[in-house]
Design an enzyme around this catalytic site. Structure first.
Site, PDB file in Angstrom:
ATOM      1  CD1 TRP A 255      -3.048   1.347   0.629  1.00 50.67           C
ATOM      2  CD2 TRP A 255      -1.603   2.439   1.941  1.00 50.67           C
ATOM      3  NE1 TRP A 255      -3.586   2.591   0.890  1.00 50.67           N
ATOM      4  CE2 TRP A 255      -2.708   3.277   1.687  1.00 50.67           C
ATOM      5  CE3 TRP A 255      -0.568   2.919   2.735  1.00 50.67           C
ATOM      6  CZ2 TRP A 255      -2.816   4.558   2.215  1.00 50.67           C
ATOM      7  CZ3 TRP A 255      -0.664   4.198   3.264  1.00 50.67           C
ATOM      8  CH2 TRP A 255      -1.783   5.011   3.004  1.00 50.67           C
ATOM      9  N   GLY A 274      -6.140  -2.738  -2.041  1.00 52.48           N
ATOM     10  CA  GLY A 274      -6.188  -2.954  -0.605  1.00 52.48           C
ATOM     11  C   GLY A 274      -6.575  -1.742   0.203  1.00 52.48           C
ATOM     12  CG  ASP A 275      -7.049   3.128   0.108  1.00 51.09           C
ATOM     13  OD1 ASP A 275      -8.200   3.535   0.344  1.00 51.09           O
ATOM     14  OD2 ASP A 275      -6.028   3.742   0.460  1.00 51.09           O
ATOM     15  CG  LEU A 276     -11.675   0.116   4.577  1.00 56.28           C
ATOM     16  CD1 LEU A 276     -12.132  -1.263   4.109  1.00 56.28           C
ATOM     17  CD2 LEU A 276     -11.553   0.150   6.095  1.00 56.28           C
ATOM     18  N   GLY A 277     -10.526   2.960   1.851  1.00 59.30           N
ATOM     19  CA  GLY A 277     -11.252   4.154   1.414  1.00 59.30           C
ATOM     20  C   GLY A 277     -11.723   4.037  -0.023  1.00 59.30           C
TER      21      GLY A 277
END
Length: 338
Positions: A255, A274-277
Site C-alpha cells: 500500500w 487494498g485501500d479501504l477508502g
C-alpha cells in the site's frame, strides 16, 4: 553508485572536506566536517563507546552498537535544553548521495493530458461530471505535473505518518526536520539520506518516532546511501519494479509503495485494491448498501476483490484518477504530502 562505509579517519576527513562545501544547502554539513577532528580526539574507543557530553546520558549497549554500526567516526549529540535538541552530524559524505538532491524530475508527465483522462471517465459514467465540478483533481493539475520529486523525503514522510493522526505526523515530522536545521533558519530543508543514516536511533526516537519507526527510517536511509535505492531509477522503473524494490525496505508495504507511485511519482494507472477508502467509495458509487458492512471484519467488507478489479478495469490507463475520485465519492480525503 554504492558508497563504501568503512573508511579510515583520514579518508573520511578528506571526503567531507572535499565535498561538503559544494554539497551543503546551508553551512551545517561544512560545520559538521570541522567537528570530526575533535570527535576523534575526544575518544579513541570509536567502536566501543559513545561520548557522554552536554548532559546526554550514555546509551544502552544495543544503542551503542546501532550508533557505530559500519562507521569509523564518532558522532556527538549535544543538546541546548530538553526541548531543543540538535544533532551535530559527523556526516559520511559522497558526491552521489549527500547532495541532498535525491530530487529528480518526472519526465513522463509531459505526455499526460488531464482532460483526456477526465473525458475517458465521463464517457464511461456521466455521473462523474458532478463529482468533477465538486472536486478539482489538483494532484494531476498542470501546475503539479512537472514538479520534481524527492523520493527519500516522500518515503520517509510516509513512514513517519503510518498509523497516527495527521496532526501527530505533522508535529513529529517538524521535530525530525528540526534535528538537521538551525532553529533560526526560516526555511527548513529535509535531511539527506547520509545525515539520517549517521544519526543514532536514540536521537530519532527523541523526536517522537517509535522504536520501530526509527529503525525503519534508518533502514530507508541506508538503502539510499548504499545505492540499493536510486532516485532516478525509482522515477524511471516500471510500477511493478518500484513496488518490488520498496517492499524490500522495512516498514514499506504494498500500500505504501502504491501511494508513493500515485502521489509522489504521479503514475496514472495505479489501482490500490487494498485501500479501504477506495473500496468504500466504490461500493457507494456503484450502489452497494455500505450500511451492511457495519460490524463486518476482513479486508474486503464493502466490496469483493473480484468486483473491485472488474469495475475498475474499464478505467485503464487512468485508474489513479479513478482512485482519487473514489476517495471523494466515499467522503474519504487523502492528504497529499510530498
Amino acid at each position: 553508485m554504492s558508497l563504501r562505509i568503512t573508511r579510515s579517519k583520514s579518508q573520511l576527513l578528506n571526503i567531507v572536506a572535499a565535498t561538503a562545501p559544494k554539497n551543503a544547502i546551508d553551512n551545517r554539513t561544512a560545520k559538521s566536517a570541522s567537528k570530526i577532528t575533535s570527535s576523534f580526539k575526544a575518544s579513541k574507543r570509536v567502536r566501543k563507546d559513545i561520548v557522554e557530553e552536554n548532559g546526554v546520558k550514555k546509551m544502552k549497549n544495543e544503542e551503542k552498537d546501532n550508533a557505530v554500526k559500519n562507521l569509523d567516526i564518532i558522532t556527538q549529540y549535544p543538546m541546548d535544553d530538553a526541548k531543543d535538541r540538535k544533532v551535530n552530524i559527523a556526516a559520511i559524505v559522497s558526491s552521489a548521495n549527500a547532495k541532498s538532491l535525491t530530487i529528480v524530475p518526472i519526465q513522463h508527465m509531459k505526455e499526460f493530458k488531464l482532460q483526456n483522462a477526465l473525458d475517458h471517465m465521463l464517457n464511461l459514467d456521466p455521473r462523474f461530471k458532478e463529482l468533477f465540478s465538486l472536486h478539482e483533481c489538483t494532484l494531476f493539475g498542470e501546475t503539479n505535473l512537472l514538479d520534481p520529486v524527492d523520493p527519500f523525503n516522500s518515503l520517509c514522510s510516509s513512514i513517519i505518518s503510518q498509523q497516527i493522526s495527521g496532526a501527530a505526523a505533522k508535529s513529529i515530522k517538524k521535530r525530525f526536520i528540526g534535528l538537521y536545521n538551525d532553529s533560526d533558519v526560516e526555511s527548513k530543508r529535509f535531511p539527506t539520506p547520509s545525515e539520517v543514516f549517521a544519526t543514532d536511533l536514540g536521537i530519532l526516537r527523541s523526536v517522537g518516532l517509535s522504536g520501530r519507526k526509527a529503525e525503519y527510517v534508518h533502514d530507508l536511509a541506508e538503502k539510499f546511501v548504499s545505492g540499493s535505492l536510486n532516485p532516478e531509477d525509482l522515477v524511471h522503473d516500471s510500477d511493478e519494479e518500484v513496488v518490488k524494490k520498496l517492499t524490500e525496505v522495512r516498514g514499506i508495504g504494498v500500500w505504501s509503495a502504491e501511494m508513493f507511485l500515485l502521489f509522489a511519482l504521479k503514475r496514472t494507472d495505479i489501482f490500490s485494491i487494498g485501500d479501504l477508502g477506495i473500496q468504500r467509495g466504490m461500493a457507494q458509487w456503484f450502489g452497494r448498501d455500505i450500511s451492511k458492512a457495519k460490524g463486518k471484519t476482513g479486508k474486503f467488507k464493502y466490496m469483493s476483490e473480484a468486483d473491485m478489479k472488474e469495475l475498475s478495469e474499464p478505467y485503464k490507463p487512468y485508474r489513479s484518477l479513478f482512485c482519487w475520485y473514489m476517495w471523494r465519492a466515499g467522503d474519504v480525503i487523502v492528504p497529499i504530502d510530498n
